[in-house]
Design a protein around this motif. Sequence first.
Motif, PDB file in Angstrom:
ATOM      1  N   GLU A 115       0.838  -1.211   0.000  1.00  0.00           N
ATOM      2  CA  GLU A 115       0.000   0.000   0.000  1.00  0.00           C
ATOM      3  C   GLU A 115       0.869   1.257   0.000  1.00  0.00           C
ATOM      4  OE1 GLU A 115      -0.401  -2.616   2.031  1.00  0.00           O
ATOM      5  OE2 GLU A 115      -2.304  -3.449   1.336  1.00  0.00           O
ATOM      6  N   ARG A 140      -4.960 -13.133   0.928  1.00  0.00           N
ATOM      7  CA  ARG A 140      -5.083 -11.705   1.285  1.00  0.00           C
ATOM      8  C   ARG A 140      -4.014 -10.877   0.575  1.00  0.00           C
ATOM      9  NH1 ARG A 140      -5.866 -13.841   6.448  1.00  0.00           N
ATOM     10  NH2 ARG A 140      -3.829 -13.192   7.204  1.00  0.00           N
ATOM     11  N   ARG A 144      -4.550  -7.832  -1.870  1.00  0.00           N
ATOM     12  CA  ARG A 144      -3.941  -6.515  -1.605  1.00  0.00           C
ATOM     13  C   ARG A 144      -3.186  -6.025  -2.854  1.00  0.00           C
ATOM     14  NH1 ARG A 144      -0.412  -7.426   3.551  1.00  0.00           N
ATOM     15  NH2 ARG A 144       0.157  -5.246   3.225  1.00  0.00           N
ATOM     16  N   ASN A 207       4.608  -6.040   4.608  1.00  0.00           N
ATOM     17  CA  ASN A 207       3.522  -6.840   4.022  1.00  0.00           C
ATOM     18  C   ASN A 207       3.026  -7.909   4.991  1.00  0.00           C
ATOM     19  OD1 ASN A 207       3.640  -5.459   1.590  1.00  0.00           O
ATOM     20  ND2 ASN A 207       5.305  -6.767   0.845  1.00  0.00           N
ATOM     21  N   HIS A 211      -0.550  -8.093   9.550  1.00  0.00           N
ATOM     22  CA  HIS A 211      -1.476  -8.709   8.595  1.00  0.00           C
ATOM     23  C   HIS A 211      -1.662 -10.206   8.854  1.00  0.00           C
ATOM     24  CE1 HIS A 211      -1.893  -5.178   6.022  1.00  0.00           C
ATOM     25  NE2 HIS A 211      -0.619  -4.947   6.330  1.00  0.00           N
TER      26      HIS A 211
END
Length: 293
Positions: A115, A140, A144, A207, A211
Amino acid sequence: MTVITNVEDLRVLAQRRVPRMFYDYADSGSWTEGTYRANNADFQKIKLRQRVAVNMENRSTRSTMVGQEVAMPVAIAPTGLTGMQHADGEILAARAARKFGIPFTLSTMSICSIEDVAQHAGEGFWFQLYVMRDRAFIERLIDRAKAAKCSALVLTLDLQIIGQRHKDLKNGLTAPPKMTLANILDIACKPRWALGMLGTKRKQFGNIVGHVSGVENMGSLGEWTARQFDPSLNWGDVEWIKKRWGGKLILKGIQDVEDAKLCVASGADALIVSNHGGRQLDGAQSSIEALPA
Ligand SMILES: Cc1cc2nc3c(=O)[nH]c(=O)nc-3n(C[C@H](O)[C@H](O)[C@H](O)COP(=O)(O)O)c2cc1C
């Protein structure tokens, strides 16, 4: 050093400025480093054919890679821990690639998150995926990468088991790094690096940390990653990942003709002939030697 004119200048500068454990992590191969050295030596052996008296006025390196226009047919390869070589390293590299008009590949093991980097990357923003045992996490991660508008997924197939890298073992490069007296003294001698790291909030694997449940800091991260690289990874997983991703897929770590054929059969858009920079299977042939076949 007053003027930087080539990559070797950058290497010397990095050796001077970056703590030894991170510099050595980048400048090394696995086991005897035989394949690591062969990569360079075999590349040097290639000689170019010199032709003359051809009008070169409108020459151009512009090309396309996986359907996208590029200023030259080169992409920045994924490298883990780039944000430890220099504060916010992945963001800086993505910006440089954007300025040059070439793709940048973000490693799963990056410090800056998908992100964060997406805010700075250009159109050629590739995400490199390592397959972990925790498939829900992989799902996931793929989602992402989609949300971050990555233009290709680079699936690395040559790291089911991590290669033994002696310099890393000797330097205590673990998550978290071993804070031995030698490492503390070394970091104290690298004030520019230390100031940069103090000035950024990005100091962990962006990352991963936060998470995955139970991975909230460097200590739990070390335990998690040691267990996670998946030795069972196979062509069935490639099919599953291709379906889940739905976009351009590049398979990385291919050295053998039979595997190249399997890549084509899998429906991948491209493959990367690579031995992971001599960091995985020591004794494998050099990447450039493998390429023609
Ligand atoms: C410091 C460092 C970190 C790397 N980290 C990754 C990584 O996270 N994922 C990956 O697929 N390859 C990684 N690689 C391998 C590179 O992407 C690339 O394959 C290699 O440097 C070039 O060698 P090749 O010509 O055999 O591909 C890393 C290489 C280096 C030097």
